[in-house]
Design a protein around this motif. Structure first.
Motif, PDB file in Angstrom:
ATOM      1  N   CYS A   1       0.827  -1.203   0.000  1.00  0.00           N
ATOM      2  CA  CYS A   1       0.000   0.000   0.000  1.00  0.00           C
ATOM      3  C   CYS A   1       0.865   1.258   0.000  1.00  0.00           C
ATOM      4  O   CYS A   1       0.597   2.218  -0.743  1.00  0.00           O
ATOM      5  CB  CYS A   1      -0.905   0.010   1.223  1.00  0.00           C
ATOM      6  N   ILE A   2       1.889   1.248   0.827  1.00  0.00           N
ATOM      7  CA  ILE A   2       2.786   2.398   0.921  1.00  0.00           C
ATOM      8  C   ILE A   2       3.461   2.670  -0.422  1.00  0.00           C
ATOM      9  O   ILE A   2       3.543   3.825  -0.878  1.00  0.00           O
ATOM     10  CB  ILE A   2       3.837   2.163   2.023  1.00  0.00           C
ATOM     11  N   SER A   3       3.922   1.611  -1.084  1.00  0.00           N
ATOM     12  CA  SER A   3       4.575   1.774  -2.388  1.00  0.00           C
ATOM     13  C   SER A   3       3.613   2.381  -3.399  1.00  0.00           C
ATOM     14  O   SER A   3       3.978   3.280  -4.173  1.00  0.00           O
ATOM     15  CB  SER A   3       5.075   0.418  -2.897  1.00  0.00           C
ATOM     16  N   MET A   4       2.366   1.923  -3.395  1.00  0.00           N
ATOM     17  CA  MET A   4       1.376   2.437  -4.339  1.00  0.00           C
ATOM     18  C   MET A   4       1.042   3.902  -4.040  1.00  0.00           C
ATOM     19  O   MET A   4       0.889   4.719  -4.956  1.00  0.00           O
ATOM     20  CB  MET A   4       0.124   1.569  -4.299  1.00  0.00           C
ATOM     21  N   ILE A   5       0.946   4.238  -2.758  1.00  0.00           N
ATOM     22  CA  ILE A   5       0.692   5.634  -2.378  1.00  0.00           C
ATOM     23  C   ILE A   5       1.799   6.540  -2.902  1.00  0.00           C
ATOM     24  O   ILE A   5       1.535   7.598  -3.498  1.00  0.00           O
ATOM     25  CB  ILE A   5       0.601   5.759  -0.838  1.00  0.00           C
ATOM     26  N   ASN A   6       3.038   6.129  -2.710  1.00  0.00           N
ATOM     27  CA  ASN A   6       4.169   6.951  -3.126  1.00  0.00           C
ATOM     28  C   ASN A   6       4.336   6.974  -4.642  1.00  0.00           C
ATOM     29  O   ASN A   6       4.624   8.024  -5.239  1.00  0.00           O
ATOM     30  CB  ASN A   6       5.449   6.454  -2.452  1.00  0.00           C
ATOM     31  N   ASP A   7       4.145   5.825  -5.288  1.00  0.00           N
ATOM     32  CA  ASP A   7       4.305   5.761  -6.747  1.00  0.00           C
ATOM     33  C   ASP A   7       3.292   6.637  -7.465  1.00  0.00           C
ATOM     34  O   ASP A   7       3.592   7.231  -8.515  1.00  0.00           O
ATOM     35  CB  ASP A   7       4.172   4.310  -7.238  1.00  0.00           C
ATOM     36  N   HIS A   8       2.082   6.724  -6.930  1.00  0.00           N
ATOM     37  CA  HIS A   8       1.018   7.494  -7.574  1.00  0.00           C
ATOM     38  C   HIS A   8       0.839   8.878  -6.957  1.00  0.00           C
ATOM     39  O   HIS A   8      -0.089   9.605  -7.324  1.00  0.00           O
ATOM     40  CB  HIS A   8      -0.298   6.721  -7.510  1.00  0.00           C
ATOM     41  N   GLU A   9       1.736   9.238  -6.031  1.00  0.00           N
ATOM     42  CA  GLU A   9       1.716  10.549  -5.389  1.00  0.00           C
ATOM     43  C   GLU A   9       0.327  10.873  -4.825  1.00  0.00           C
ATOM     44  O   GLU A   9      -0.223  11.961  -5.030  1.00  0.00           O
ATOM     45  CB  GLU A   9       2.178  11.637  -6.369  1.00  0.00           C
ATOM     46  N   CYS A  10      -0.224   9.921  -4.116  1.00  0.00           N
ATOM     47  CA  CYS A  10      -1.560  10.082  -3.546  1.00  0.00           C
ATOM     48  C   CYS A  10      -1.521  11.079  -2.388  1.00  0.00           C
ATOM     49  O   CYS A  10      -0.572  11.098  -1.603  1.00  0.00           O
ATOM     50  CB  CYS A  10      -2.094   8.744  -3.052  1.00  0.00           C
ATOM     51  N   ASP A  11      -2.584  11.888  -2.300  1.00  0.00           N
ATOM     52  CA  ASP A  11      -2.658  12.862  -1.212  1.00  0.00           C
ATOM     53  C   ASP A  11      -3.815  12.583  -0.254  1.00  0.00           C
ATOM     54  O   ASP A  11      -4.072  13.375   0.659  1.00  0.00           O
ATOM     55  CB  ASP A  11      -2.723  14.289  -1.749  1.00  0.00           C
ATOM     56  N   PHE A  12      -4.526  11.476  -0.451  1.00  0.00           N
ATOM     57  CA  PHE A  12      -5.526  11.031   0.520  1.00  0.00           C
ATOM     58  C   PHE A  12      -5.755   9.535   0.343  1.00  0.00           C
ATOM     59  O   PHE A  12      -5.412   8.948  -0.689  1.00  0.00           O
ATOM     60  CB  PHE A  12      -6.843  11.810   0.404  1.00  0.00           C
ATOM     61  N   VAL A  13      -6.339   8.931   1.374  1.00  0.00           N
ATOM     62  CA  VAL A  13      -6.590   7.488   1.392  1.00  0.00           C
ATOM     63  C   VAL A  13      -8.050   7.247   1.749  1.00  0.00           C
ATOM     64  O   VAL A  13      -8.591   7.891   2.649  1.00  0.00           O
ATOM     65  CB  VAL A  13      -5.688   6.778   2.430  1.00  0.00           C
ATOM     66  N   VAL A  14      -8.680   6.307   1.036  1.00  0.00           N
ATOM     67  CA  VAL A  14     -10.004   5.825   1.409  1.00  0.00           C
ATOM     68  C   VAL A  14      -9.869   4.342   1.728  1.00  0.00           C
ATOM     69  O   VAL A  14      -9.292   3.583   0.939  1.00  0.00           O
ATOM     70  CB  VAL A  14     -11.044   6.019   0.281  1.00  0.00           C
ATOM     71  N   ALA A  15     -10.350   3.925   2.885  1.00  0.00           N
ATOM     72  CA  ALA A  15     -10.302   2.516   3.295  1.00  0.00           C
ATOM     73  C   ALA A  15     -11.714   1.961   3.290  1.00  0.00           C
ATOM     74  O   ALA A  15     -12.595   2.502   3.965  1.00  0.00           O
ATOM     75  CB  ALA A  15      -9.681   2.381   4.679  1.00  0.00           C
ATOM     76  N   LEU A  16     -11.932   0.891   2.532  1.00  0.00           N
ATOM     77  CA  LEU A  16     -13.244   0.273   2.408  1.00  0.00           C
ATOM     78  C   LEU A  16     -13.149  -1.182   2.829  1.00  0.00           C
ATOM     79  O   LEU A  16     -12.520  -1.990   2.148  1.00  0.00           O
ATOM     80  CB  LEU A  16     -13.734   0.363   0.962  1.00  0.00           C
ATOM     81  N   GLY A  17     -13.747  -1.543   3.955  1.00  0.00           N
ATOM     82  CA  GLY A  17     -13.694  -2.941   4.370  1.00  0.00           C
ATOM     83  C   GLY A  17     -13.901  -3.108   5.860  1.00  0.00           C
ATOM     84  O   GLY A  17     -14.331  -2.195   6.569  1.00  0.00           O
TER      85      GLY A  17
END
Length: 372
Positions: free
Chosen positions: A77-93
Motif C-alpha cells: 500500500c505504501i509503495s502504491m501511495i508513493n508511486d502514484h503521489e496520492c494525497d488522501f486514502v479511502v479505506a473500504l472494508g
C-alpha cells in the motif's frame, strides 16, 4: 477521578452516506487518492462503485488486504501511495482493511520498513495523510480508533500499534454496506463489539464517558445481534449493530481492551480463529473472574442489562454465543502439548495489565484447560 477525552474523528452515520464521498474528499482538498480494500470487494464490484462515487478523485485501487493483514501488504500500500503521489486514502472494508490503511497512511511519510514500527512504535510519525474510513462490517470500530493491528506472519507476531496519527480524518458509517456480510461473519464481528464495550467498562482505565458508551453499545448487541445474524437484510438490526460498533469503538479507544483481547491474539495467530470469535471465546470466562472480585460495578452493569447478577450476565453471553453459532470451546481442534503451551504463553500480552484483576499464568492455564 481525573480523566481526559478526545475524539478527533468526524463521523457521518446513516444509510446511503457513501454517496456523499466525493463531496467529503473535496472538502478535505484531496486530488489524487488510493482506495485500499480487500479482494472480495474488488471481485464483487463494490470497489469500482466507490471509485465511481469519488468522481475521479480516487485514481488507484489496492485490493490485496487479507484478514489479519501482513506487514508486506502494508508495504505494498505504501509503495502504491508513493508511486502514484496520492494525497488522501479511502479505506473500504472490515477491521483488517481499516487497520492496514491507517498504518499505510502514517508510515508512507518515512522510509523505514513497516517491521521497524512493529518493533518500536515510538518511531511512528505524528501525522497522517487524510484518511476516510468506510467500514463494511459492524465490529471493529477501527474507523474511529487510534489503533492499528498488524501481523508479521514470518515472525509469528500479531501486534496492536497505537498512536494519535492513526485516527482517521473522517468515518463514513453506512449500515447498507453491511447487508451482504454473511451470518457467521456478522456473529464474529458482533462479538468483537460486545468485547470492546465490556472490556472498556471494566478496564482499569475506564472513565465516565466511556462507561456510558459501553452500556449503550452492550444494550444494542443484546437487542439486535441475533436478529442481524438471522435476517441479514433486516434494516433496523443492521443499523443498530453499525451504531453499536461505532459506539463501542468510542468506548474502548482510551481505556483500551483487556484480557479477552490479550488471549485473542494467539488464538487468531496460531489457530486461525477469526478475531471477534477469538475475543468472544474467553469474554464470559473473564467476566466470571472479574465478577468474583467485583466492587459492585459489574453487578450494576449486569442489572442495567437485565440480568440478576454477574453469573447470569456471563450465562447470557454464553447463551448468545451458542445461539449465533460462534465457538464456545477448543475441543474439536485436538491441540497438542506444544500448541497448548503456545496459547498460554502467547496470552501473556500487555493488554492483560488493563484487566481489573491480575491474570496469572495459572489462571490462564485453568481457563484454557476448560476450553480444550
Amino acid at each position: 477521578m481525573n480523566w481526559n477525552y478526545m475524539q478527533p474523528v468526524t463521523i457521518r452515520f446513516g444509510n446511503g452516506r457513501i454517496k456523499g464521498l466525493a463531496e467529503e474528499v473535496k472538502a478535505l482538498g484531496g486530488n489524487r487518492g488510493i482506495l485500499i480494500t480487500s479482494p472480495s470487494f474488488v471481485k464483487r464490484g463494490l470497489a469500482a462503485k466507490v471509485q465511481k462515487e469519488s468522481e475521479g478523485l480516487i485514481c488507484v485501487i489496492y485490493g490485496g488486504v487479507s484478514p489479519n493483514p501482513d506487514i508486506k501488504e502494508c508495504e505494498a500500500c505504501i509503495s502504491m501511495i508513493n508511486d502514484h503521489e496520492c494525497d488522501f486514502v479511502v479505506a473500504l472494508g472490515g477491521g483488517s482493511v481499516l487497520d492496514c490503511a491507517k498504518a499505510a497512511a502514517v508510515m508512507c511519510q518515512e522510509e523505514r520498513p513497516v517491521k521497524a514500527y512493529m518493533e518500536d512504535a515510538s518511531l511512528l510519525p505524528d501525522t497522517s495523510l487524510p484518511l476516510i474510513a468506510v467500514p463494511t462490517t459492524a465490529g471493529t470500530g477501527s474507523e474511529i480508533t487510534c489503533v492499528s493491528v498488524l501481523s508479521d506472519h514470518e515472525a509469528g507476531v500479531k501486534k496492536p500499534l497505537s498512536c494519535d496519527a492513526f485516527y482517521p480524518t473522517l468515518a463514513i458509517v453506512d449500515p447498507e454496506l453491511t447487508y451482504s456480510v454473511p451470518p457467521h461473519t456478522t456473529a464474529c464481528t458482533g462479538m468483537d463489539v460486545l468485547c470492546h464495550a465490556l472490556e472498556a467498562y471494566w478496564s482499569k482505565h475506564h472513565f465516565p464517558i466511556g462507561d456510558a458508551l459501553a452500556v449503550h453499545a452492550l444494550k444494542l448487541v443484546f437487542d439486535y445481534l441475533q436478529l442481524a445474524c438471522e435476517q441479514p437484510e433486516h434494516a433496523l438490526a443492521r443499523e443498530k449493530m453499525a451504531e453499536a460498533s461505532v459506539i463501542a469503538g468510542l468506548a474502548f479507544t482510551i481505556p483500551k481492551t483487556t484480557s479477552a483481547h490479550a488471549c485473542s491474539y494467539p488464538l487468531t495467530n496460531l489457530l486461525g480463529i477469526a478475531h471477534g470469535e477469538a475475543c468472544g471465546l474467553t469474554i464470559d470466562h473473564f467476566l466470571r473472574i472479574n465478577g468474583a472480585e467485583d466492587d459492585g460495578r459489574l453487578l450494576e452493569l449486569a442489572k442495567m442489562l437485565g440480568f440478576k447478577d454477574v453469573e447470569a450476565f456471563a450465562d447470557g453471553i454464553d447463551s448468545l454465543k451458542r445461539t449465533i453459532g460462534v465457538r464456545t470451546d477448543l475441543k474439536d481442534l485436538q491441540l497438542d502439548k506444544e500448541q497448548k503451551e503456545a496459547l498460554v504463553q502467547g496470552s501473556k500480552h500487555p493488554n492483560l495489565l488493563n484487566n481489573p484483576v491480575e491474570i496469572t499464568e495459572t489462571m490462564l492455564r485453568d481457563l484454557y484447560r476448560k476450553l480444550w
